[in-house]
Design a protein around this motif. Structure first.
Motif, PDB file in Angstrom:
ATOM      1  N   ALA A  66       0.839  -1.201   0.000  1.00  0.00           N
ATOM      2  CA  ALA A  66       0.000   0.000   0.000  1.00  0.00           C
ATOM      3  C   ALA A  66       0.871   1.246   0.000  1.00  0.00           C
ATOM      4  O   ALA A  66       0.531   2.264   0.613  1.00  0.00           O
ATOM      5  CB  ALA A  66      -0.927  -0.013   1.203  1.00  0.00           C
ATOM      6  N   GLU A  67       1.978   1.183  -0.708  1.00  0.00           N
ATOM      7  CA  GLU A  67       2.956   2.269  -0.648  1.00  0.00           C
ATOM      8  C   GLU A  67       2.392   3.576  -1.205  1.00  0.00           C
ATOM      9  O   GLU A  67       2.698   4.659  -0.706  1.00  0.00           O
ATOM     10  CB  GLU A  67       4.223   1.868  -1.403  1.00  0.00           C
ATOM     11  N   HIS A  68       1.552   3.498  -2.243  1.00  0.00           N
ATOM     12  CA  HIS A  68       0.992   4.716  -2.833  1.00  0.00           C
ATOM     13  C   HIS A  68       0.195   5.495  -1.793  1.00  0.00           C
ATOM     14  O   HIS A  68       0.345   6.723  -1.676  1.00  0.00           O
ATOM     15  CB  HIS A  68       0.096   4.364  -4.027  1.00  0.00           C
ATOM     16  N   ALA A  69      -0.647   4.803  -1.029  1.00  0.00           N
ATOM     17  CA  ALA A  69      -1.537   5.484  -0.082  1.00  0.00           C
ATOM     18  C   ALA A  69      -0.848   5.824   1.229  1.00  0.00           C
ATOM     19  O   ALA A  69      -1.159   6.843   1.849  1.00  0.00           O
ATOM     20  CB  ALA A  69      -2.769   4.622   0.184  1.00  0.00           C
ATOM     21  N   ASP A  98       0.407  -3.141  -5.402  1.00  0.00           N
ATOM     22  CA  ASP A  98      -0.422  -1.946  -5.297  1.00  0.00           C
ATOM     23  C   ASP A  98      -1.101  -1.676  -6.640  1.00  0.00           C
ATOM     24  O   ASP A  98      -0.427  -1.502  -7.662  1.00  0.00           O
ATOM     25  CB  ASP A  98       0.460  -0.757  -4.908  1.00  0.00           C
ATOM     26  N   PRO A  99      -2.443  -1.646  -6.685  1.00  0.00           N
ATOM     27  CA  PRO A  99      -3.136  -1.400  -7.959  1.00  0.00           C
ATOM     28  C   PRO A  99      -2.760  -0.082  -8.619  1.00  0.00           C
ATOM     29  O   PRO A  99      -2.900   0.061  -9.839  1.00  0.00           O
ATOM     30  CB  PRO A  99      -4.612  -1.418  -7.570  1.00  0.00           C
ATOM     31  N   TRP A 100      -2.287   0.877  -7.815  1.00  0.00           N
ATOM     32  CA  TRP A 100      -1.897   2.171  -8.384  1.00  0.00           C
ATOM     33  C   TRP A 100      -0.665   2.058  -9.272  1.00  0.00           C
ATOM     34  O   TRP A 100      -0.331   3.018  -9.979  1.00  0.00           O
ATOM     35  CB  TRP A 100      -1.646   3.179  -7.259  1.00  0.00           C
ATOM     36  N   LYS A 101      -0.008   0.921  -9.295  1.00  0.00           N
ATOM     37  CA  LYS A 101       1.156   0.728 -10.163  1.00  0.00           C
ATOM     38  C   LYS A 101       0.767   0.435 -11.608  1.00  0.00           C
ATOM     39  O   LYS A 101       1.649   0.345 -12.470  1.00  0.00           O
ATOM     40  CB  LYS A 101       2.042  -0.387  -9.602  1.00  0.00           C
ATOM     41  N   GLY A 102      -0.510   0.249 -11.868  1.00  0.00           N
ATOM     42  CA  GLY A 102      -0.987   0.107 -13.237  1.00  0.00           C
ATOM     43  C   GLY A 102      -0.357  -1.059 -13.986  1.00  0.00           C
ATOM     44  O   GLY A 102      -0.224  -2.158 -13.461  1.00  0.00           O
ATOM     45  N   GLN A 128      -5.132   0.345   0.670  1.00  0.00           N
ATOM     46  CA  GLN A 128      -4.515   0.715  -0.608  1.00  0.00           C
ATOM     47  C   GLN A 128      -5.185   1.927  -1.245  1.00  0.00           C
ATOM     48  O   GLN A 128      -4.632   2.502  -2.195  1.00  0.00           O
ATOM     49  CB  GLN A 128      -4.551  -0.481  -1.570  1.00  0.00           C
ATOM     50  N   GLY A 129      -6.343   2.328  -0.755  1.00  0.00           N
ATOM     51  CA  GLY A 129      -6.993   3.542  -1.229  1.00  0.00           C
ATOM     52  C   GLY A 129      -7.540   3.442  -2.638  1.00  0.00           C
ATOM     53  O   GLY A 129      -7.367   4.361  -3.439  1.00  0.00           O
ATOM     54  N   PHE A 130      -8.223   2.332  -2.933  1.00  0.00           N
ATOM     55  CA  PHE A 130      -8.830   2.195  -4.266  1.00  0.00           C
ATOM     56  C   PHE A 130     -10.131   1.414  -4.154  1.00  0.00           C
ATOM     57  O   PHE A 130     -10.316   0.601  -3.241  1.00  0.00           O
ATOM     58  CB  PHE A 130      -7.862   1.495  -5.229  1.00  0.00           C
ATOM     59  N   ALA A 131     -11.040   1.693  -5.074  1.00  0.00           N
ATOM     60  CA  ALA A 131     -12.257   0.902  -5.181  1.00  0.00           C
ATOM     61  C   ALA A 131     -11.964  -0.318  -6.053  1.00  0.00           C
ATOM     62  O   ALA A 131     -11.366  -0.177  -7.127  1.00  0.00           O
ATOM     63  CB  ALA A 131     -13.382   1.724  -5.797  1.00  0.00           C
ATOM     64  N   ALA A 137      -7.233  -0.901 -11.611  1.00  0.00           N
ATOM     65  CA  ALA A 137      -6.787  -2.224 -11.179  1.00  0.00           C
ATOM     66  C   ALA A 137      -6.996  -3.296 -12.237  1.00  0.00           C
ATOM     67  O   ALA A 137      -6.498  -4.420 -12.080  1.00  0.00           O
ATOM     68  CB  ALA A 137      -7.522  -2.631  -9.902  1.00  0.00           C
ATOM     69  N   TYR A 138      -7.680  -2.974 -13.321  1.00  0.00           N
ATOM     70  CA  TYR A 138      -8.068  -4.010 -14.275  1.00  0.00           C
ATOM     71  C   TYR A 138      -6.887  -4.674 -14.994  1.00  0.00           C
ATOM     72  O   TYR A 138      -6.928  -5.883 -15.250  1.00  0.00           O
ATOM     73  CB  TYR A 138      -9.097  -3.459 -15.265  1.00  0.00           C
ATOM     74  N   PRO A 139      -5.823  -3.942 -15.330  1.00  0.00           N
ATOM     75  CA  PRO A 139      -4.674  -4.656 -15.935  1.00  0.00           C
ATOM     76  C   PRO A 139      -4.113  -5.729 -15.005  1.00  0.00           C
ATOM     77  O   PRO A 139      -3.659  -6.778 -15.470  1.00  0.00           O
ATOM     78  CB  PRO A 139      -3.656  -3.531 -16.169  1.00  0.00           C
ATOM     79  N   LEU A 140      -4.156  -5.481 -13.712  1.00  0.00           N
ATOM     80  CA  LEU A 140      -3.680  -6.462 -12.736  1.00  0.00           C
ATOM     81  C   LEU A 140      -4.611  -7.678 -12.699  1.00  0.00           C
ATOM     82  O   LEU A 140      -4.154  -8.831 -12.724  1.00  0.00           O
ATOM     83  CB  LEU A 140      -3.615  -5.788 -11.370  1.00  0.00           C
TER      84      LEU A 140
END
Length: 292
Positions: A66-69, A98-102, A128-131, A137-140
């Protein structure tokens, strides 16, 4: 790993400390967690292996990225996978990206599965601060679905951040299981676990797991004596093949969890499904794979 010799498979345990002593949470969040759950030791992965081996159990092990958040660096997924590989008779590696890593995160997930034998990924939407249904998060999810791995989503309230001003910035709304329903629609072959009794959204979790064939529920994070009645009822009936034993170790020990589970009104024929059989099937632990 010889599944026939196991008495249970715990699908929800945390690696809280790395080999060099780095914690999975910031000191502030970890302190709040201890206030909420009570103080507990932070075992190393070899210590976790010894603990579960002594009990003839296997355990899924992961951390949370959860590094982004939070700004707090994660424990290395590679370290966890390599340590689990050293104890493959009892430990099963999951990872967290982290999903924010795209798309960079998606590439990492592919490498972790193909090169390190990771079997699934832990998501904690609130931390992680995401829905979960956010397209970021879809590419993941695409990679996880393609390679047949599992996505495990924290659902419901979390003790992390409890009592810290503003909850440490953690938003509970992201862990409503109805947000994962969209993921199950858009990725119909993605194997999903909704972690924990999903207070205050228990009925939503039961609805999603009943409606979507790919969705399961783990029972971690709560003593079974506190399970909502409807969760017990569904575990005994409609969801008897989709409910999984999880403890949340080291926050809750499997010893305590199993002692309370023994007192729960679960049908005798359903108990082995919850404790081991459902997880063995979902994790792909076929007899061929489990020969030691």
């Amino acid at each position: 790993m010889n599944v026939d010799e196991l008495v249970a498979i715990d699908v929800h345990t945390h690696a809280e400390v790395s080999k060099d002593g780095h914690g999975s949470l910031s000191p502030a969040l970890f302190g709040a967690s201890e206030e909420y759950f009570g103080a507990h030791e932070q075992p190393t992965i070899p210590q976790m292996a010894a603990y579960y081996r002594e009990r003839q159990m296997a355990a899924v092990v992961f951390t949370v990225d959860a590094e982004h958040a939070t700004g707090h660096p994660r424990i290395s997924n590679e370290e966890i996978a390599e340590s689990c590989a050293e104890h493959a008779d009892v430990l099963i590696p999951f990872a967290s990206v982290d999903p924010w890593k795209g798309r960079a995160g998606a590439r990492e997930a592919r490498r972790l599965i193909t090169d390190y034998g990771v079997r699934g990924f832990k998501f904690h939407p609130s931390i992680q601060g995401f829905a979960p249904n956010d397209p970021l998060a879809y590419p993941l999810y695409e990679v996880i679905e393609e390679l047949g791995a599992i996505s495990l989503f924290h659902t419901g309230q979390t003790g992390i951040g409890a009592g810290v001003p503003g909850g440490g910035g953690i938003r509970l709304k992201y862990s409503n299981p109805m947000l994962v329903d969209d993921v199950a629609v858009d990725f119909p072959h993605l194997k999903i676990i909704l972690a924990h009794p999903s207070f205050p959204w228990q009925d939503e979790a039961l609805a999603v797991a009943t409606h979507k064939p790919s969705v399961h529920i783990d029972l971690s994070g709560w003593s079974p004596k506190y399970f909502p009645p409807q969760l017990v009822r569904y575990a005994n009936t409609l969801l008897k093949d989709k409910v999984l034993f999880g403890s949340d170790y080291p926050v809750i020990t499997p010893d305590r969890w199993l002692a309370d589970f023994a007192k729960l009104d679960i049908k005798p024929e359903v108990r082995p499904k919850i404790l081991k059989d459902n997880a063995a099937r979902l994790l792909g632990l076929t007899p061929k794979e489990t020969q030691s």
